[in-house]
Design an enzyme around this catalytic site. Structure first.
Site, short mmCIF file in Angstrom:
data_model
loop_
_atom_site.label_atom_id
_atom_site.label_comp_id
_atom_site.label_asym_id
_atom_site.label_seq_id
_atom_site.Cartn_x
_atom_site.Cartn_y
_atom_site.Cartn_z
N LYS A 13 0.81 -1.22 0.00
CA LYS A 13 0.00 0.00 0.00
C LYS A 13 0.84 1.27 0.00
O LYS A 13 0.43 2.27 -0.56
CB LYS A 13 -1.05 -0.01 1.12
CG LYS A 13 -0.52 -0.21 2.50
CD LYS A 13 -1.68 -0.37 3.46
CE LYS A 13 -1.23 -0.21 4.89
NZ LYS A 13 0.09 -0.84 5.22
N ARG A 88 -5.33 2.84 12.32
CA ARG A 88 -4.90 1.45 12.54
C ARG A 88 -5.65 0.80 13.69
O ARG A 88 -5.43 -0.37 13.97
CB ARG A 88 -3.42 1.45 12.87
CG ARG A 88 -2.56 0.73 11.84
CD ARG A 88 -1.16 0.90 12.32
NE ARG A 88 -0.15 0.11 11.73
CZ ARG A 88 0.69 0.51 10.78
NH1 ARG A 88 0.54 1.65 10.20
NH2 ARG A 88 1.67 -0.28 10.40
N ARG A 127 12.32 -6.77 1.89
CA ARG A 127 12.47 -5.34 2.17
C ARG A 127 13.53 -5.12 3.26
O ARG A 127 14.26 -4.14 3.24
CB ARG A 127 11.11 -4.79 2.60
CG ARG A 127 11.05 -3.31 2.75
CD ARG A 127 9.62 -2.82 2.83
NE ARG A 127 8.97 -3.18 4.08
CZ ARG A 127 7.70 -2.91 4.35
NH1 ARG A 127 6.92 -2.33 3.46
NH2 ARG A 127 7.18 -3.24 5.51
N ARG A 133 15.04 -1.93 7.20
CA ARG A 133 14.10 -1.42 8.21
C ARG A 133 14.22 -2.23 9.50
O ARG A 133 14.18 -3.46 9.47
CB ARG A 133 12.67 -1.50 7.67
CG ARG A 133 12.20 -0.17 7.13
CD ARG A 133 10.81 -0.26 6.63
NE ARG A 133 9.82 -0.56 7.66
CZ ARG A 133 8.53 -0.33 7.52
NH1 ARG A 133 8.07 0.19 6.40
NH2 ARG A 133 7.69 -0.63 8.48
N ARG A 144 3.95 -7.88 13.96
CA ARG A 144 3.22 -6.84 13.22
C ARG A 144 1.98 -7.45 12.54
O ARG A 144 0.93 -6.81 12.49
CB ARG A 144 4.13 -6.17 12.20
CG ARG A 144 5.13 -5.25 12.90
CD ARG A 144 6.25 -4.85 11.98
NE ARG A 144 5.80 -3.96 10.92
CZ ARG A 144 6.40 -3.86 9.73
NH1 ARG A 144 7.44 -4.61 9.45
NH2 ARG A 144 5.93 -3.02 8.85
P1 AMP Z 1 4.28 1.33 8.79
O1 AMP Z 1 5.40 1.98 8.05
O2 AMP Z 1 2.94 1.89 8.41
O3 AMP Z 1 4.31 -0.17 8.71
O4 AMP Z 1 4.48 1.71 10.34
C1 AMP Z 1 5.64 1.32 11.05
C2 AMP Z 1 5.34 1.33 12.55
O5 AMP Z 1 4.98 2.64 12.97
C3 AMP Z 1 4.19 0.45 12.98
O6 AMP Z 1 4.58 -0.90 13.16
C4 AMP Z 1 3.79 1.11 14.30
O7 AMP Z 1 4.68 0.81 15.34
C5 AMP Z 1 3.97 2.59 13.96
N1 AMP Z 1 2.72 3.18 13.40
C6 AMP Z 1 2.53 3.65 12.13
N2 AMP Z 1 1.28 4.10 11.96
C7 AMP Z 1 0.65 3.92 13.14
C8 AMP Z 1 -0.67 4.15 13.61
N3 AMP Z 1 -1.62 4.68 12.80
N4 AMP Z 1 -0.97 3.82 14.89
C9 AMP Z 1 -0.04 3.30 15.72
N5 AMP Z 1 1.22 3.03 15.34
C10 AMP Z 1 1.58 3.34 14.06
#
Ligand code: AMP
Length: 201
Positions: A13, A88, A127, A133, A144
């Protein structure tokens, strides 16, 4: 257009959000990216978020909702946005609904990306090697995905009940998936203009 991209980590996404954002001329806003930037810069937010992110858990709703409120108040988001990684949790979705209606705004669509779990894991491991990362390690990937199923998947029903949900098959090449995204966005536009003309008729 105000669009949410929903889907598990590794569903593509982020890539699709930045490509669609260019096509529509609106910003793609990734809460994960904002947080990673805060961690890099060692801001107060970054210091609070770092260890939570490394464990694959979610940063608190209060911090995230305040952060997204600030970002959406910036001038470039007035014409629309694509959200990648927010909301989320149901609490975030409810807070966001209140925030939007307070501004007199409405969502255009929620695109839900589906990819089988084995492929998600494979993509995230790839990735990890390519981008390094910190949260793409095998144990964190499992956590996750578990957090996604428990906390985020209920949003599918939340937005389906509001007639906003479009399902996107996330398996295929980036351009194949982009074609499906464009189709879903066009049909939500048609639905939006049909209901607007229905109201005035
Ligand atoms: P992502 O890049 O979207 O996979 O986000 C990486 C990490 O950031 C996630 O595993 C969470 O720890 C944190 N994170 C990102 N967006 C949110 C959200 N909307 N609510 C809570 N934690 C978030």
């Amino acid at each position: 257009m105000r669009i949410i991209f929903l889907g598990p980590p590794g569903s593509g996404k982020g890539t699709q959000a930045s490509q669609l954002a260019k096509r529509l001329g609106v910003p793609a806003i990734s809460t994960g990216e904002i947080l990673r930037e805060a961690v890099r810069k060692q801001t107060a937010l970054g210091q609070k978020a770092k260890s939570v992110m490394e464990r694959g858990e979610l940063v608190s709703d209060d911090l995230i909702v305040a952060m997204i409120g600030e970002r959406l108040a910036e001038a470039d988001a007035r014409r629309g946005f694509i959200l990648d990684g927010f909301p989320r949790t149901l609490a975030q979705a409810r807070a966001f609904e209140t925030m939007l209606s307070g501004n007199g705004d409405a969502l255009s669509a929620v695109l839900n990306f589906s990819v089988p779990e084995a492929e998600l894991t494979e993509r995230m491991l790839g990735r990890a090697q390519a981008e390094g990362r910190a949260d793409d390690r095998p144990e964190t990937i499992r956590e996750r995905l578990r957090v996604y199923r428990e906390k985020t998947e209920p949003l599918v029903g939340f937005y389906r009940d509001r007639d906003l949900l479009a399902e996107i098959d996330g398996v295929g090449s980036v351009s194949e998936v982009a074609g499906r995204v464009d189709e879903a966005v066009s049909s939500s536009r048609r639905a939006g203009s049909a209901s607007a003309s229905g109201r005035t008729a």
